[in-house]
Design an enzyme around this catalytic site. Structure first.
Site, PDB file in Angstrom:
ATOM      1  N   THR A   1       8.339  44.138  25.053  1.00 24.69           N
ATOM      2  CA  THR A   1       7.667  45.276  25.689  1.00 24.69           C
ATOM      3  C   THR A   1       6.161  45.054  25.562  1.00 24.69           C
ATOM      4  O   THR A   1       5.598  45.144  24.469  1.00 24.69           O
ATOM      5  CB  THR A   1       8.062  46.601  25.011  1.00 24.69           C
ATOM      6  OG1 THR A   1       9.487  46.698  25.005  1.00 24.69           O
ATOM      7  CG2 THR A   1       7.474  47.781  25.773  1.00 24.69           C
TER       8      THR A   1
ATOM      9  N   LYS B   1       9.826  50.579  31.872  1.00 24.98           N
ATOM     10  CA  LYS B   1      10.074  50.580  30.413  1.00 24.98           C
ATOM     11  C   LYS B   1       9.010  51.402  29.673  1.00 24.98           C
ATOM     12  O   LYS B   1       9.321  52.172  28.764  1.00 24.98           O
ATOM     13  CB  LYS B   1      10.079  49.131  29.917  1.00 24.98           C
ATOM     14  CG  LYS B   1      10.102  48.952  28.403  1.00 24.98           C
ATOM     15  CD  LYS B   1      11.420  49.335  27.800  1.00 24.98           C
ATOM     16  CE  LYS B   1      11.438  49.032  26.297  1.00 24.98           C
ATOM     17  NZ  LYS B   1      12.593  49.675  25.651  1.00 24.98           N
TER      18      LYS B   1
HETATM   19  P1  NAP Z   1      10.283  42.596  15.218  1.00 22.11           P
HETATM   20  O1  NAP Z   1      11.548  42.556  14.449  1.00 22.11           O
HETATM   21  O2  NAP Z   1       9.064  43.157  14.577  1.00 22.11           O
HETATM   22  O3  NAP Z   1       9.980  41.108  15.737  1.00 22.11           O
HETATM   23  C1  NAP Z   1       8.744  40.820  16.355  1.00 22.11           C
HETATM   24  C2  NAP Z   1       8.692  39.339  16.702  1.00 22.11           C
HETATM   25  O4  NAP Z   1       7.352  39.036  17.192  1.00 22.11           O
HETATM   26  C3  NAP Z   1       8.908  38.405  15.491  1.00 22.11           C
HETATM   27  O5  NAP Z   1       9.544  37.244  15.934  1.00 22.11           O
HETATM   28  C4  NAP Z   1       7.473  38.136  15.050  1.00 22.11           C
HETATM   29  O6  NAP Z   1       7.323  36.946  14.295  1.00 22.11           O
HETATM   30  C5  NAP Z   1       6.803  37.968  16.395  1.00 22.11           C
HETATM   31  N1  NAP Z   1       5.351  38.099  16.313  1.00 22.11           N
HETATM   32  C6  NAP Z   1       4.634  39.200  15.948  1.00 22.11           C
HETATM   33  N2  NAP Z   1       3.306  38.925  16.013  1.00 22.11           N
HETATM   34  C7  NAP Z   1       3.189  37.628  16.388  1.00 22.11           C
HETATM   35  C8  NAP Z   1       2.089  36.769  16.655  1.00 22.11           C
HETATM   36  N3  NAP Z   1       0.817  37.196  16.525  1.00 22.11           N
HETATM   37  N4  NAP Z   1       2.351  35.495  17.041  1.00 22.11           N
HETATM   38  C9  NAP Z   1       3.618  35.074  17.190  1.00 22.11           C
HETATM   39  N5  NAP Z   1       4.719  35.820  16.976  1.00 22.11           N
HETATM   40  C10 NAP Z   1       4.495  37.102  16.583  1.00 22.11           C
HETATM   41  O7  NAP Z   1      10.461  43.427  16.574  1.00 22.11           O
HETATM   42  P2  NAP Z   1      11.803  43.722  17.396  1.00 22.11           P
HETATM   43  O8  NAP Z   1      12.355  45.015  16.940  1.00 22.11           O
HETATM   44  O9  NAP Z   1      12.648  42.495  17.420  1.00 22.11           O
HETATM   45  O10 NAP Z   1      11.175  43.981  18.847  1.00 22.11           O
HETATM   46  C11 NAP Z   1      10.769  42.901  19.667  1.00 22.11           C
HETATM   47  C12 NAP Z   1      10.324  43.457  21.010  1.00 22.11           C
HETATM   48  O11 NAP Z   1      11.420  44.172  21.619  1.00 22.11           O
HETATM   49  C13 NAP Z   1       9.166  44.455  20.920  1.00 22.11           C
HETATM   50  O12 NAP Z   1       8.324  44.286  22.033  1.00 22.11           O
HETATM   51  C14 NAP Z   1       9.884  45.810  20.953  1.00 22.11           C
HETATM   52  O13 NAP Z   1       9.020  46.835  21.430  1.00 22.11           O
HETATM   53  C15 NAP Z   1      11.032  45.514  21.890  1.00 22.11           C
HETATM   54  N6  NAP Z   1      12.245  46.345  21.706  1.00 22.11           N
HETATM   55  C16 NAP Z   1      12.719  46.611  20.455  1.00 22.11           C
HETATM   56  C17 NAP Z   1      13.865  47.389  20.298  1.00 22.11           C
HETATM   57  C18 NAP Z   1      14.403  47.735  18.927  1.00 22.11           C
HETATM   58  O14 NAP Z   1      15.262  48.621  18.832  1.00 22.11           O
HETATM   59  N7  NAP Z   1      13.977  47.102  17.846  1.00 22.11           N
HETATM   60  C19 NAP Z   1      14.539  47.862  21.426  1.00 22.11           C
HETATM   61  C20 NAP Z   1      14.052  47.540  22.703  1.00 22.11           C
HETATM   62  C21 NAP Z   1      12.903  46.778  22.829  1.00 22.11           C
HETATM   63  P3  NAP Z   1       7.502  37.000  12.688  1.00 22.11           P
HETATM   64  O15 NAP Z   1       8.974  36.960  12.446  1.00 22.11           O
HETATM   65  O16 NAP Z   1       6.763  35.816  12.202  1.00 22.11           O
HETATM   66  O17 NAP Z   1       6.877  38.305  12.218  1.00 22.11           O
END
Ligand code: NAP
Length: 291
Positions: free
Chosen positions: A96, A171
């Protein structure tokens, strides 16, 4: 079998990459913190040293990253995806992000001959791991149709809104509505606590009320009982989504004071810990309430 580069192995990306691997694709993964790739590597994924290496031979590159900063690093850095991805490959951006960045990435990917799918998702991590996400797609229709077999392992529903940028626009709109609902629930529960109403009766009544959206139903019990362990969506991500949504509304000249108010709540809620459960916003509301 296709060659897939999968980048971003957080809560969502882990399950999505595992689904693609289980569908017998050859999956090369990259994550900023490489230790998160361990389970996938033991299931047969290859660990790439850089995003560019994960993308180099791929027929499709999926990205599932936190925010604009992460996406800029992964796509545009000297060792980023845009440096090596081969013409004709699909670039499937599932994070997102802000609409402006998605449109710019679509243009840059197109200049390289990539087929770009703006592809944010709905569904929490358990839904991602089960391959039952809903994909909110902005893409050329022919590109989406050609990519469908690659999307099958991760999704049960695909909604196509128009060209790149339109999936993200939808979204951000729906997540801004969700932010408002969660913040409103926190305000309402804070009020019921001040009133001393029976907690379990309140949970049951709200869940069966006219205000019981799926978002409210998902959060009401956890928020009322303060069950915040193992967050699936964090205060930091909620603030990011709401901020991008409110910025989109402002750019289009749509006044969205409720959306802005929810941004303010989550800006405050994420201060103690951006990785805390988004439902902790009720503690922010109570902390600001007069005694
Ligand atoms: P998350 O667990 O916090 O994972 C975030 C990912 O981004 C990790 O792989 C992290 O790497 C990487 N990242 C963060 N900063 C970075 C940087 N500066 N350079 C390179 N990699 C970086 O988040 P998530 O819950 O999986 O969500 C991922 C996406 O899906 C987001 O955009 C979120 O809004 C969307 N989303 C989430 C959900 C949900 O329920 N969780 C539902 C729908 C959509 P590290 O592992 O090294 O930190």
């Amino acid at each position: 079998m296709s060659k897939i580069g999968f980048i971003g192995l957080g809560r969502m990306g882990q399950g999505m990459a595992a689904r693609l691997l289980a569908a017998n694709h050859r999956v090369s993964v990259w994550n900023r913190s490489p230790e998160k790739a361990a389970a996938l590597v033991s299931s047969g994924a290859m660990l790439a040293a850089t995003p560019a290496a994960a993308a180099q031979e791929a027929d499709a590159i999926f990205t599932m990253l936190a925010d604009d900063d992460a996406a800029e690093r992964v796509w545009r850095a000297p060792d980023g995806v845009l440096g090596t991805a081969k013409p004709g490959a699909f670039a499937i951006e599932c994070s997102t992000l802000s609409r402006g960045l998605v449109i710019a990435l679509a243009q840059e990917a197109g200049q390289r001959g990539l087929r770009f799918l703006d592809c944010p998702v709905t569904g929490r991590p358990n839904v991602a791991a089960a391959g039952k996400l809903t994909l909110l797609v902005g893409a050329d229709k022919a590109d989406l149709d050609a990519a469908r077999p690659l999307l099958d392992p991760i999704a049960t529903t695909i909604r196509h809104f128009g060209p790149p940028g339109s999936g993200t626009a939808y979204k951000l709109m729906i997540n801004l509505m969700g932010s408002v609902q969660i913040a409103a629930l926190a305000e309402g529960l804070a009020l019921t606590e001040r009133l001393g109403l029976d907690r379990e009766a309140v949970i049951e009544a709200i869940s069966d009320s006219a205000a019981a959206s799926r978002q409210v139903v998902y959060h009401v019990t956890r928020m009322a009982r303060r069950e915040f362990t193992d967050p699936t969506f964090t205060a930091g991500l909620r603030h990011k989504d709401a901020s991008y949504g409110a910025a989109l509304a402002a750019a289009l000249g749509v006044d969205a004071p409720l959306g802005r108010a929810s941004v303010a709540w989550f800006a405050e809620a994420m201060v103690p810990d951006p990785d805390a459960d988004e439902a902790r916003v009720i503690e922010t509301v109570l902390a600001r309430s007069k005694t």
